[in-house]
Enzyme design. Structure first.
Site, PDB file in Angstrom:
ATOM      1  N   GLU A   1       0.854  -1.194   0.000  1.00  0.00           N
ATOM      2  CA  GLU A   1       0.000   0.000   0.000  1.00  0.00           C
ATOM      3  C   GLU A   1       0.887   1.240   0.000  1.00  0.00           C
ATOM      4  OE1 GLU A   1      -3.063   1.225   0.057  1.00  0.00           O
ATOM      5  OE2 GLU A   1      -4.515  -0.282   0.750  1.00  0.00           O
TER       6      GLU A   1
ATOM      7  N   ASN B   1      -9.737   5.577   2.990  1.00  0.00           N
ATOM      8  CA  ASN B   1      -8.890   5.317   1.837  1.00  0.00           C
ATOM      9  C   ASN B   1      -8.978   6.489   0.860  1.00  0.00           C
ATOM     10  OD1 ASN B   1      -7.191   2.980   1.397  1.00  0.00           O
ATOM     11  ND2 ASN B   1      -8.999   1.712   1.790  1.00  0.00           N
TER      12      ASN B   1
ATOM     13  N   ASP C   1     -10.390   2.002  -3.537  1.00  0.00           N
ATOM     14  CA  ASP C   1      -9.326   1.905  -2.537  1.00  0.00           C
ATOM     15  C   ASP C   1      -8.436   3.145  -2.665  1.00  0.00           C
ATOM     16  OD1 ASP C   1      -7.219   0.889  -0.795  1.00  0.00           O
ATOM     17  OD2 ASP C   1      -7.978  -1.112  -1.200  1.00  0.00           O
TER      18      ASP C   1
END
Length: 290
Positions: free
Chosen positions: A16, A147, A196
């Protein structure tokens, strides 16, 4: 159609927060579950890993060197080797139930970090900002999984997504960068994937990693889908722009919660992909502290 490539021979657990360092011409990213920050230097191929004692939800590069890192129990300043130097604040959520997740910096160099509410029984997560003087400020609540943080090129809007609730929000910003009332930018239906991590380009368009959707999508400032880029994996987690001209899209993906059969069928799950694009992306400012 631009050709998708893997960055190098790497697959992570939950990569991420890809972050491009213009000064170093290197890509940084976190592996949340493994508690790591990675660095890959494009021209030399050097890959280094910093390990932490807790999950690393997100981070930003500091103007003074090192990182500001949002871990499960709190946010810390570290040096360039990842050694903890100063605790900024505790996790304002219950850290047993909510870890830090997506985050980054705004155009003024302030750091934002959102949390993810693990039990999923209600919207118990929040979005926090760390100011230049290291004081924390909770900006938004009523979130299941924070997010999609990105800021428009004209400094008028902050974008966020709530992944489990399948929605992208935008929030107006005043001249000091303080947020107003958030509003829905776009909602998603079953089968489209859920939004996301994200990034913004210089034309004001919002690029979202559509988790569980096999794709990256580009949206106009009005929320219209302008383009999509299909992936060979189901769950991209975030995108960022980088490269010498800021026209390379870096895409992190995950293999979290996948069965062994799924991983065998889609072995690139957890890889980082690169995609050349026609429009340059916004640069992420360094975190600035007084």
């Amino acid at each position: 159609m631009a050709e998708l490539h893997t960055l190098f021979d790497y697959t992570g657990h939950l990569p991420e927060c890809p972050t491009w360092s213009d000064a170093e011409q290197a890509l940084y990213w976190a592996d949340i579950i493994e508690g790591e920050i990675h660095r890959y230097h494009l021209s030399s191929g050097e890959h280094t890993v910093l390990s932490f004692a807790e999950e690393v939800g997100c981070f930003a590069l500091r103007e003074k060197g090192g990182f500001i890192v949002a871990m499960r129990n709190g946010i810390w300043l570290t040096d360039a080797r990842g050694l903890l130097r100063q605790k900024v604040c505790d996790n304002p959520s219950n850290p047993q139930l909510a870890r830090f997740n997506d985050g980054g910096t705004d155009h003024l160099g302030r750091f934002y970090a959102g949390t993810f509410w693990g039990p999923g029984d209600y919207n118990g997560a929040l979005l926090l900002r760390i100011n230049h003087d290291l004081t924390p400020k909770v900006l938004q609540c009523d979130i299941h999984g924070a997010n999609g943080l990105a800021f428009s090129h004209d400094k008028q809007w902050m974008f966020t997504s709530d992944t489990p609730n399948a929605v992208i929000y935008r929030t107006p910003l005043d001249e000091q960068g303080e947020p107003g009332k958030r509003e829905v930018f776009r909602r998603f239906n079953s089968g489209e994937g859920i939004p996301d991590g994200a990034a913004m380009d210089v034309e004001g368009c919002y690029w979202s990693a559509m988790f569980d959707g096999w794709r990256i999508a580009r949206f106009s400032p009005q929320g219209e889908q302008l383009a999509e880029y299909r992936l060979p994996v189901r769950c991209p987690t975030m995108v960022c722009f980088g490269g010498p001209d800021m026209k390379t899209l870096f895409i992190t993906t995950t293999r979290e919660n996948m069965t062994a059969d799924e991983v065998a069928q889609y072995p690139l799950s957890g890889a980082i992909f690169t995609l050349p694009v026609a429009v340059a992306g916004m640069k992420k400012p360094l975190f600035k502290e007084v």
